[in-house]
Design a protein around this motif. Structure first.
Motif, PDB file in Angstrom:
ATOM      1  N   GLY A  95      -9.135  -2.021   9.220  1.00 17.96           N
ATOM      2  CA  GLY A  95      -7.367  -1.956   9.531  1.00 17.96           C
ATOM      3  C   GLY A  95      -7.348  -3.631  10.561  1.00 17.96           C
ATOM      4  O   GLY A  95      -5.969  -3.851   9.354  1.00 17.96           O
ATOM      5  N   SER A 145      -0.166  -3.742   4.048  1.00 15.66           N
ATOM      6  CA  SER A 145       1.040  -2.731   4.480  1.00 15.66           C
ATOM      7  C   SER A 145       0.157  -1.692   4.630  1.00 15.66           C
ATOM      8  O   SER A 145      -0.306  -0.903   5.483  1.00 15.66           O
ATOM      9  CB  SER A 145       2.727  -3.187   4.789  1.00 15.66           C
ATOM     10  N   MET A 146       0.196  -1.066   3.472  1.00 18.13           N
ATOM     11  CA  MET A 146      -0.450   0.524   3.061  1.00 18.13           C
ATOM     12  C   MET A 146      -1.853   0.253   3.816  1.00 18.13           C
ATOM     13  O   MET A 146      -1.701   1.270   3.896  1.00 18.13           O
ATOM     14  CB  MET A 146       0.630   0.730   1.805  1.00 18.13           C
ATOM     15  N   GLU A 183       5.582   2.005   0.204  1.00 16.65           N
ATOM     16  CA  GLU A 183       4.901   3.465   0.236  1.00 16.65           C
ATOM     17  C   GLU A 183       4.348   3.301  -1.449  1.00 16.65           C
ATOM     18  O   GLU A 183       3.977   4.254  -2.173  1.00 16.65           O
ATOM     19  CB  GLU A 183       6.020   4.716   1.062  1.00 16.65           C
ATOM     20  N   GLY A 199      -1.003   4.797  12.032  1.00 16.52           N
ATOM     21  CA  GLY A 199      -0.360   4.290  10.272  1.00 16.52           C
ATOM     22  C   GLY A 199       0.620   3.078  10.501  1.00 16.52           C
ATOM     23  O   GLY A 199       1.020   1.929  10.688  1.00 16.52           O
ATOM     24  N   LEU A 200       1.844   3.705   9.092  1.00 14.77           N
ATOM     25  CA  LEU A 200       3.108   2.787   9.446  1.00 14.77           C
ATOM     26  C   LEU A 200       3.417   2.645  10.346  1.00 14.77           C
ATOM     27  O   LEU A 200       4.369   1.084  10.264  1.00 14.77           O
ATOM     28  CB  LEU A 200       3.003   2.916   7.972  1.00 14.77           C
ATOM     29  N   VAL A 235       1.827  -0.937  12.062  1.00 17.60           N
ATOM     30  CA  VAL A 235       1.741  -1.776  10.806  1.00 17.60           C
ATOM     31  C   VAL A 235       3.433  -1.952  11.622  1.00 17.60           C
ATOM     32  O   VAL A 235       3.788  -3.387  11.058  1.00 17.60           O
ATOM     33  CB  VAL A 235       1.421  -1.848   9.557  1.00 17.60           C
ATOM     34  N   ARG A 236       4.560  -1.684  10.839  1.00 11.12           N
ATOM     35  CA  ARG A 236       6.198  -2.324  10.790  1.00 11.12           C
ATOM     36  C   ARG A 236       6.088  -2.692  12.422  1.00 11.12           C
ATOM     37  O   ARG A 236       6.849  -4.194  12.458  1.00 11.12           O
ATOM     38  CB  ARG A 236       7.132  -1.309  10.785  1.00 11.12           C
ATOM     39  N   GLU A 280       1.496   3.254  -1.595  1.00 15.03           N
ATOM     40  CA  GLU A 280      -0.152   4.594  -1.346  1.00 15.03           C
ATOM     41  C   GLU A 280      -1.355   4.451  -1.699  1.00 15.03           C
ATOM     42  O   GLU A 280      -2.259   5.217  -1.409  1.00 15.03           O
ATOM     43  CB  GLU A 280       0.414   5.768  -0.913  1.00 15.03           C
ATOM     44  N   ALA A 328      -2.073   0.586   6.829  1.00 22.49           N
ATOM     45  CA  ALA A 328      -2.176   1.567   7.676  1.00 22.49           C
ATOM     46  C   ALA A 328      -3.062   3.167   6.743  1.00 22.49           C
ATOM     47  O   ALA A 328      -2.967   4.119   7.709  1.00 22.49           O
ATOM     48  CB  ALA A 328      -0.445   2.277   6.808  1.00 22.49           C
ATOM     49  N   THR A 329      -3.356   3.084   5.848  1.00 23.73           N
ATOM     50  CA  THR A 329      -4.263   3.977   5.355  1.00 23.73           C
ATOM     51  C   THR A 329      -5.559   3.453   5.722  1.00 23.73           C
ATOM     52  O   THR A 329      -6.133   4.712   6.691  1.00 23.73           O
ATOM     53  CB  THR A 329      -4.920   3.825   4.018  1.00 23.73           C
TER      54      THR A 329
END
Length: 189
Positions: free
Chosen positions: A47, A70-71, A164, A80-81, A84-85, A167, A74-75
């Protein structure tokens, strides 16, 4: 639409995926390097390595790579996202480890120019617990993403509208790695 005819449906194979299918001879080593740097066992969690890639891609304004990685990050990450943001917006205030923050500073320097990495940056990362391997791989991840960002954007490949939308692919990469997903003709592609 890409600047060249990739001979694939770009909606099905956006960004680097279409490029990999266009030129399978280069897809194999790129996929293997990507898998080694981002998916293989490592002292730096996957990650965190994905965050480095997404962050560098954001600095390079490469929408496809920023959003897809990013996804994937996040996974991997419990937060999660949203986390990341936060990292993409401002790694200095994001709730990440001091070690990752120091590695992101090195990544930002490499993104501008490898010559901007200083002994002080490296020592700061070591002080926060980064190993020489983690520092090395942060620089190499950054350099590889700069290449990939220019590859994807230089040929005008399609980027989907939002992280998204990546994903499903992210789940596949987290489960099975990059080499199997990126290399045309490999199982799972």
């Amino acid at each position: 639409m890409a600047h060249i005819d990739l001979r694939v449906d770009e909606q099905q194979f956006p960004g680097i995926a279409g490029l990999m299918r266009y030129r399978p001879e280069t897809a194999k080593p790129i996929g293997e390097l990507t898998d080694l740097l981002l998916h293989a066992p490592h002292s730096l969690p996957a990650g965190d390595r994905e965050l480095i890639g997404a962050y560098v891609s954001g600095l390079n304004e490469c929408t496809f790579c920023r959003d897809s990685h990013s996804m994937i990050a996040a996974t991997h990450l419990d937060a999660g996202l949203p986390l990341v943001r936060q990292v993409l917006a401002d790694p200095d205030t994001a709730p990440i480890s001091p070690k990752l923050r120091a590695l992101l500073r090195i990544a930002a320097a490499v993104q501008r120019s490898g010559r901007e990495v200083t002994t002080e940056m490296v020592e700061a990362a070591r002080t926060e617990g980064a190993t020489d391997l983690e520092i090395h791989d942060t620089v190499l991840i950054t350099a590889a993403f700069c290449m990939a960002n220019r590859y994807v954007d230089g040929l005008g490949t399609l980027a989907l509208d939002a992280p998204e939308q990546y994903e499903e692919a992210a789940k596949g990469i987290v489960a099975g790695g990059y080499a199997m997903r990126l290399v045309p003709g490999a199982a799972g592609t």
